[in-house]
Scaffold this motif. Structure first.
Motif, mmCIF file in Angstrom:
data_model
loop_
_atom_site.group_PDB
_atom_site.id
_atom_site.type_symbol
_atom_site.label_atom_id
_atom_site.label_comp_id
_atom_site.label_asym_id
_atom_site.label_seq_id
_atom_site.Cartn_x
_atom_site.Cartn_y
_atom_site.Cartn_z
ATOM 1 N N LEU A 223 0.834 -1.202 0.000
ATOM 2 C CA LEU A 223 0.000 0.000 0.000
ATOM 3 C C LEU A 223 0.874 1.260 0.000
ATOM 4 O O LEU A 223 0.654 2.185 -0.783
ATOM 5 C CB LEU A 223 -0.909 -0.008 1.229
ATOM 6 C CG LEU A 223 -1.769 1.242 1.459
ATOM 7 C CD1 LEU A 223 -2.913 1.289 0.467
ATOM 8 C CD2 LEU A 223 -2.303 1.258 2.884
ATOM 9 N N TYR A 224 1.879 1.296 0.871
ATOM 10 C CA TYR A 224 2.763 2.454 0.941
ATOM 11 C C TYR A 224 3.607 2.596 -0.320
ATOM 12 O O TYR A 224 3.876 3.704 -0.785
ATOM 13 C CB TYR A 224 3.686 2.335 2.153
ATOM 14 C CG TYR A 224 2.989 2.465 3.476
ATOM 15 C CD1 TYR A 224 2.540 3.703 3.934
ATOM 16 C CD2 TYR A 224 2.777 1.355 4.274
ATOM 17 C CE1 TYR A 224 1.896 3.816 5.155
ATOM 18 C CE2 TYR A 224 2.140 1.460 5.494
ATOM 19 C CZ TYR A 224 1.701 2.694 5.939
ATOM 20 O OH TYR A 224 1.059 2.812 7.143
ATOM 21 N N LEU A 225 4.051 1.478 -0.871
ATOM 22 C CA LEU A 225 4.873 1.509 -2.069
ATOM 23 C C LEU A 225 4.103 2.088 -3.254
ATOM 24 O O LEU A 225 4.618 2.931 -3.994
ATOM 25 C CB LEU A 225 5.379 0.104 -2.384
ATOM 26 C CG LEU A 225 6.380 -0.448 -1.349
ATOM 27 C CD1 LEU A 225 6.412 -1.973 -1.382
ATOM 28 C CD2 LEU A 225 7.766 0.115 -1.607
ATOM 29 N N ALA A 226 2.858 1.661 -3.411
ATOM 30 C CA ALA A 226 2.032 2.203 -4.495
ATOM 31 C C ALA A 226 1.696 3.670 -4.255
ATOM 32 O O ALA A 226 1.754 4.497 -5.176
ATOM 33 C CB ALA A 226 0.753 1.380 -4.639
ATOM 34 N N PHE A 227 1.359 4.014 -3.014
ATOM 35 C CA PHE A 227 1.011 5.391 -2.674
ATOM 36 C C PHE A 227 2.200 6.319 -2.926
ATOM 37 O O PHE A 227 2.063 7.413 -3.477
ATOM 38 C CB PHE A 227 0.577 5.453 -1.212
ATOM 39 C CG PHE A 227 -0.042 6.759 -0.781
ATOM 40 C CD1 PHE A 227 -0.439 7.740 -1.690
ATOM 41 C CD2 PHE A 227 -0.251 7.014 0.572
ATOM 42 C CE1 PHE A 227 -1.014 8.937 -1.269
ATOM 43 C CE2 PHE A 227 -0.824 8.200 1.007
ATOM 44 C CZ PHE A 227 -1.203 9.169 0.082
ATOM 45 N N GLY A 228 3.393 5.888 -2.543
ATOM 46 C CA GLY A 228 4.572 6.713 -2.743
ATOM 47 C C GLY A 228 4.853 7.007 -4.202
ATOM 48 O O GLY A 228 5.435 8.049 -4.530
ATOM 49 N N SER A 229 4.440 6.110 -5.094
ATOM 50 C CA SER A 229 4.716 6.291 -6.524
ATOM 51 C C SER A 229 3.781 7.292 -7.189
ATOM 52 O O SER A 229 3.989 7.663 -8.351
ATOM 53 C CB SER A 229 4.619 4.945 -7.249
ATOM 54 O OG SER A 229 3.274 4.526 -7.402
ATOM 55 N N ALA A 230 2.759 7.734 -6.478
ATOM 56 C CA ALA A 230 1.748 8.616 -7.073
ATOM 57 C C ALA A 230 2.214 10.065 -7.127
ATOM 58 O O ALA A 230 3.043 10.510 -6.324
ATOM 59 C CB ALA A 230 0.444 8.521 -6.279
ATOM 60 N N ASP A 231 1.653 10.799 -8.043
ATOM 61 C CA ASP A 231 1.862 12.240 -8.122
ATOM 62 C C ASP A 231 1.359 12.867 -6.822
ATOM 63 O O ASP A 231 0.216 12.629 -6.425
ATOM 64 C CB ASP A 231 1.075 12.795 -9.313
ATOM 65 C CG ASP A 231 1.265 14.280 -9.540
ATOM 66 O OD1 ASP A 231 1.641 15.004 -8.588
ATOM 67 O OD2 ASP A 231 1.028 14.732 -10.669
ATOM 68 N N PRO A 232 2.188 13.670 -6.130
ATOM 69 C CA PRO A 232 1.738 14.274 -4.865
ATOM 70 C C PRO A 232 0.484 15.129 -5.014
ATOM 71 O O PRO A 232 -0.235 15.338 -4.030
ATOM 72 C CB PRO A 232 2.941 15.138 -4.446
ATOM 73 C CG PRO A 232 4.111 14.521 -5.126
ATOM 74 C CD PRO A 232 3.593 14.000 -6.429
ATOM 75 N N ALA A 233 0.205 15.594 -6.225
ATOM 76 C CA ALA A 233 -0.974 16.427 -6.441
ATOM 77 C C ALA A 233 -2.228 15.613 -6.753
ATOM 78 O O ALA A 233 -3.320 16.178 -6.866
ATOM 79 C CB ALA A 233 -0.711 17.421 -7.578
ATOM 80 N N SER A 234 -2.090 14.297 -6.875
ATOM 81 C CA SER A 234 -3.242 13.470 -7.240
ATOM 82 C C SER A 234 -4.158 13.253 -6.048
ATOM 83 O O SER A 234 -3.777 13.473 -4.891
ATOM 84 C CB SER A 234 -2.770 12.121 -7.779
ATOM 85 O OG SER A 234 -2.121 11.378 -6.756
ATOM 86 N N SER A 235 -5.378 12.807 -6.333
ATOM 87 C CA SER A 235 -6.365 12.516 -5.296
ATOM 88 C C SER A 235 -6.639 11.019 -5.273
ATOM 89 O O SER A 235 -6.891 10.414 -6.320
ATOM 90 C CB SER A 235 -7.669 13.278 -5.555
ATOM 91 O OG SER A 235 -7.440 14.675 -5.530
ATOM 92 N N ALA A 236 -6.581 10.440 -4.094
ATOM 93 C CA ALA A 236 -6.832 9.004 -3.966
ATOM 94 C C ALA A 236 -8.326 8.717 -3.922
ATOM 95 O O ALA A 236 -9.102 9.484 -3.348
ATOM 96 C CB ALA A 236 -6.169 8.464 -2.705
ATOM 97 N N THR A 237 -8.719 7.599 -4.519
ATOM 98 C CA THR A 237 -10.119 7.179 -4.497
ATOM 99 C C THR A 237 -10.208 5.722 -4.057
ATOM 100 O O THR A 237 -9.329 4.911 -4.363
ATOM 101 C CB THR A 237 -10.784 7.321 -5.881
ATOM 102 O OG1 THR A 237 -10.081 6.519 -6.832
ATOM 103 C CG2 THR A 237 -10.774 8.770 -6.345
ATOM 104 N N GLU A 238 -11.259 5.411 -3.325
ATOM 105 C CA GLU A 238 -11.530 4.030 -2.960
ATOM 106 C C GLU A 238 -12.149 3.354 -4.171
ATOM 107 O O GLU A 238 -13.306 3.575 -4.509
ATOM 108 C CB GLU A 238 -12.474 3.976 -1.763
ATOM 109 C CG GLU A 238 -12.748 2.578 -1.263
ATOM 110 C CD GLU A 238 -13.646 2.544 -0.039
ATOM 111 O OE1 GLU A 238 -14.606 1.748 -0.033
ATOM 112 O OE2 GLU A 238 -13.381 3.324 0.910
ATOM 113 N N ALA A 239 -11.368 2.538 -4.845
ATOM 114 C CA ALA A 239 -11.807 1.932 -6.098
ATOM 115 C C ALA A 239 -12.727 0.741 -5.876
ATOM 116 O O ALA A 239 -13.618 0.473 -6.687
ATOM 117 C CB ALA A 239 -10.588 1.514 -6.920
ATOM 118 N N HIS A 240 -12.500 0.018 -4.780
ATOM 119 C CA HIS A 240 -13.334 -1.152 -4.476
ATOM 120 C C HIS A 240 -13.149 -1.511 -3.006
ATOM 121 O O HIS A 240 -12.078 -1.293 -2.429
ATOM 122 C CB HIS A 240 -12.938 -2.357 -5.338
ATOM 123 C CG HIS A 240 -13.640 -3.622 -4.938
ATOM 124 N ND1 HIS A 240 -14.952 -3.874 -5.272
ATOM 125 C CD2 HIS A 240 -13.230 -4.682 -4.187
ATOM 126 C CE1 HIS A 240 -15.316 -5.035 -4.766
ATOM 127 N NE2 HIS A 240 -14.292 -5.540 -4.098
#
Length: 255
Positions: A223-240
């Motif tokens: 979870l942290y590894l994927a989150f760290g790879s994201a653009d800091p300006a992006s918004s996270a969504t609960e996909a499922h």
């Protein structure tokens, strides 16, 4: 652009049994087809971060026991991508993160089970990356930052694990999700979406039911590894989100 994604891969049986989670994965695969996939899998642990650099197609690893014979007949012969593996290694090196390459290991079920549901043709190049479960959450996140920008190239960074993964707490007679597991996932989603990183990195002391949800962190750190790879300006969504056996979480988050 294809945003980084964390998926709860749950039981290996999702390879052959339909569920709300497999429906989500299939629908995701139909709407988004990346040029390549980098997957951090909970089922490949190593103290030194290891990157698969496989020429040709991967073997399929059956790293489980006691399942129906048809599980052991499944093949997922995805191609490797040594060039992308090298690029990832170069990015890690710039951050001073030690790593090595592996040219032989096949895809474990943390990779091929969800990928088979998402992209059954096995025609997308894959680079599999190991996890070190016992690094601090902040360091897991920092490792992920080495992959920032790959989303702009339509390369999917995939964390494959589970937020709530405790075999001793599973209830095979459960009629719905356990409240304590839902509370833990609710806390996570709230902190991720509000980007309260300090609290996320201190989940063991701050999150409700953390010890029950994460008795061992190998499934949690992707979870942290994927989150760290994201653009800091992006918004996270609960996909499922769905649950099996009361507490086994299939929470998936798109970053």
């Amino acid at each position: 652009m294809i945003s980084p994604l964390f998926v709860g891969h749950g039981s290996p049986l999702m390879a052959i049994q339909d569920s709300p989670c497999t429906e989500f994965l299939a629908a995701y695969g139909k709407k988004s087809k990346p040029k390549a996939i980098v997957v951090f899998t909970a089922h490949w642990e190593s103290e030194l971060l290891t990157i698969s650099s496989v020429e040709g197609t991967y073997d399929t690893i059956y790293d489980f026991g006691g399942f129906p014979p048809e599980m052991y007949a499944i093949k997922y012969p995805a191609p490797g991508d040594p060039e992308l593996a090298k690029r990832i290694g170069d990015r890690l090196e710039k951050l001073g993160i030690a790593h090595r390459f592996d040219t032989k290991r096949g895809l474990d079920h943390g990779s091929w089970v969800p990928l088979r549901r998402m992209y059954p043709e096995a025609d997308i190049p894959v680079v599999q990356v190991s996890v070190h479960p016992f690094l601090p959450p902040g360091e897991q996140f920092r490792i992920g930052t080495a992959l920032r920008g790959l989303d702009q190239e339509d390369i999917l960074v995939l964390g494959s694990g589970a937020t709530v993964h405790n075999f001793r707490a599973m209830n095979f007679n459960a009629k719905g999700p356990d409240a304590w597991a839902v509370a833990f996932d609710d806390w996570l989603v709230d902190r991720i979406q509000s980007k309260r990183l300090d609290e996320l990195f201190r989940y063991e002391e701050l999150a409700p039911n953390a010890k029950a949800a994460v008795p061992r962190p190998e499934h949690f750190v992707p979870l942290y590894l994927a989150f760290g790879s994201a653009d800091p300006a992006s918004s996270a969504t609960e996909a499922h989100r769905s649950y099996e056996m009361g507490s086994l979480s299939y929470l998936s988050i798109e970053f």
